[in-house]
Scaffold this motif. Sequence first.
Motif, PDB file in Angstrom:
ATOM      1  N   VAL A  31       0.959  -1.284  -0.133  1.00  0.00           N
ATOM      2  CA  VAL A  31       0.197   0.104   0.116  1.00  0.00           C
ATOM      3  C   VAL A  31       0.894   1.281   0.067  1.00  0.00           C
ATOM      4  CG1 VAL A  31      -1.842  -1.030   1.031  1.00  0.00           C
ATOM      5  CG2 VAL A  31      -0.258  -0.195   2.570  1.00  0.00           C
ATOM      6  N   ASP A  32       2.077   1.110  -0.609  1.00  0.00           N
ATOM      7  CA  ASP A  32       3.098   2.268  -0.342  1.00  0.00           C
ATOM      8  C   ASP A  32       2.628   3.316  -1.333  1.00  0.00           C
ATOM      9  OD1 ASP A  32       4.163  -0.046  -1.716  1.00  0.00           O
ATOM     10  OD2 ASP A  32       4.791   1.521  -3.102  1.00  0.00           O
ATOM     11  N   GLU A  33       1.767   3.028  -2.500  1.00  0.00           N
ATOM     12  CA  GLU A  33       1.277   4.092  -3.268  1.00  0.00           C
ATOM     13  C   GLU A  33       0.136   4.753  -2.751  1.00  0.00           C
ATOM     14  OE1 GLU A  33       2.474   5.160  -6.122  1.00  0.00           O
ATOM     15  OE2 GLU A  33       4.004   3.407  -6.443  1.00  0.00           O
ATOM     16  N   CYS A  72      -7.726  -0.772   3.103  1.00  0.00           N
ATOM     17  CA  CYS A  72      -7.421  -2.123   2.961  1.00  0.00           C
ATOM     18  C   CYS A  72      -6.536  -2.475   1.982  1.00  0.00           C
ATOM     19  CB  CYS A  72      -8.872  -2.785   2.903  1.00  0.00           C
ATOM     20  SG  CYS A  72     -10.179  -2.816   4.256  1.00  0.00           S
ATOM     21  N   ARG A  73      -6.049  -3.746   2.174  1.00  0.00           N
ATOM     22  CA  ARG A  73      -5.331  -4.239   0.924  1.00  0.00           C
ATOM     23  C   ARG A  73      -5.779  -5.505   0.820  1.00  0.00           C
ATOM     24  NH1 ARG A  73      -2.465  -8.424   3.782  1.00  0.00           N
ATOM     25  NH2 ARG A  73      -2.307  -8.153   5.836  1.00  0.00           N
ATOM     26  N   GLU A 117     -15.303  -3.762  11.387  1.00  0.00           N
ATOM     27  CA  GLU A 117     -14.179  -3.676  10.771  1.00  0.00           C
ATOM     28  C   GLU A 117     -14.049  -4.191   9.435  1.00  0.00           C
ATOM     29  OE1 GLU A 117     -10.732  -2.275  11.822  1.00  0.00           O
ATOM     30  OE2 GLU A 117     -12.300  -1.064  12.167  1.00  0.00           O
ATOM     31  N   PRO A 118     -13.359  -3.734   8.460  1.00  0.00           N
ATOM     32  CA  PRO A 118     -13.139  -4.307   7.538  1.00  0.00           C
ATOM     33  C   PRO A 118     -12.173  -5.515   7.253  1.00  0.00           C
ATOM     34  CG  PRO A 118     -12.125  -2.445   6.936  1.00  0.00           C
ATOM     35  CD  PRO A 118     -13.113  -2.505   8.273  1.00  0.00           C
ATOM     36  N   LEU A 119     -11.982  -6.225   6.213  1.00  0.00           N
ATOM     37  CA  LEU A 119     -10.625  -7.222   6.293  1.00  0.00           C
ATOM     38  C   LEU A 119      -9.448  -6.686   5.823  1.00  0.00           C
ATOM     39  CD1 LEU A 119     -12.420 -10.220   4.217  1.00  0.00           C
ATOM     40  CD2 LEU A 119     -11.976 -10.060   6.743  1.00  0.00           C
ATOM     41  N   HIS A 120      -8.191  -7.055   6.391  1.00  0.00           N
ATOM     42  CA  HIS A 120      -7.074  -6.608   5.942  1.00  0.00           C
ATOM     43  C   HIS A 120      -7.092  -5.054   6.049  1.00  0.00           C
ATOM     44  CE1 HIS A 120      -7.413 -10.657   4.465  1.00  0.00           C
ATOM     45  NE2 HIS A 120      -8.094 -10.405   3.646  1.00  0.00           N
ATOM     46  N   ARG A 121      -7.331  -4.590   7.225  1.00  0.00           N
ATOM     47  CA  ARG A 121      -7.097  -3.152   7.278  1.00  0.00           C
ATOM     48  C   ARG A 121      -5.732  -2.802   7.442  1.00  0.00           C
ATOM     49  NH1 ARG A 121     -10.875   1.039  10.820  1.00  0.00           N
ATOM     50  NH2 ARG A 121      -9.702   2.983  10.370  1.00  0.00           N
ATOM     51  N   VAL A 122      -5.420  -1.475   6.865  1.00  0.00           N
ATOM     52  CA  VAL A 122      -3.998  -1.151   6.957  1.00  0.00           C
ATOM     53  C   VAL A 122      -3.863  -0.084   7.994  1.00  0.00           C
ATOM     54  CG1 VAL A 122      -2.375   0.053   5.666  1.00  0.00           C
ATOM     55  CG2 VAL A 122      -3.500  -1.759   4.538  1.00  0.00           C
TER      56      VAL A 122
END
Length: 311
Positions: free
Chosen positions: A72-74, A87-88, A300-305
Amino acid sequence: MKREALVFYSPTDDPTAWRDALAAELPDLDFRLSAQPGDTSEIHYALVWKPPTGFFAPYPHLRLVTNLGAGVDEIVGRNDLPDVPICRLSDPGMVQLMTSYVLFAVLRYARDIPSFERSKARGKWEFIHPRPFAEIKVGLLGLGDLGAAAATALANLGFTVSGWSRTQKQLAHVNCVSGAGALDGFLAANEILVCMLPLTPETHGLLDKRRLALLPEGAKLINVSRGQVVDEAAMIEALRSRRIAEATLDVFVKEPLPEGHPLWALDNVLITPHLASNTTPAIAARDVAESIRRIRRGEEPLHRVDPKRGY
């Protein structure tokens, strides 16, 4: 009557495949391309890969941003990013593809395939006795979802596997270490290093000239994370001198890798075009849809950043 809508942007992904996959999961969700967003007040979700600067500004009612990939660096650190969950993706298809790539790259070195490729080019029959996998020490730099799966698969094949992460992890048959204080010793102990770290301010340039020099003489480097995690000039110098004997590189500081770049000329480097792990819409759409359902329910959503950590 207004409908909830999702806006899609990616310079590389097929929007039709994503539209069809999401329609099967969420038939009530309107799928829109960023070039024709319609009434932007209806857009509550964004599914994006490398969106341009200012992309999010027209969408004041966003409730969720999903990144079309694991890195998610972008996305994080942008001035136009709304204060909503990010999320990712981490679907089984991505894990399988990444694990298969890492297994391929490690096994290629473990079975001396580059040496046989060079022997063929010379027209020479040269025998190298295979080494037991248990004698080959493989280090995974990064033990997130993808790194942990790859480390476990390598351990199951019989390699001596260790993994380094920012915080301590526990994996069966993998020697897990953590923290800055353990990094130098970890690098010095592994003859095959697989870089799987996310790109964050802390990991940018982490494998610099000093740390690359800690690798054992003749080490092999595999990078499937981000090109910026490695000091590219120092890596090229080490590859030219054969201090690092071989490298398999799927990511680069500049992509596509420009014509005439020094890496193209190195016969001890295998280059692939950032394809170690791609998303498969038919599979990944399930996670995207589930996160949207959770947001609708106030969950909460899945794979939250965590934007502060960058992963």
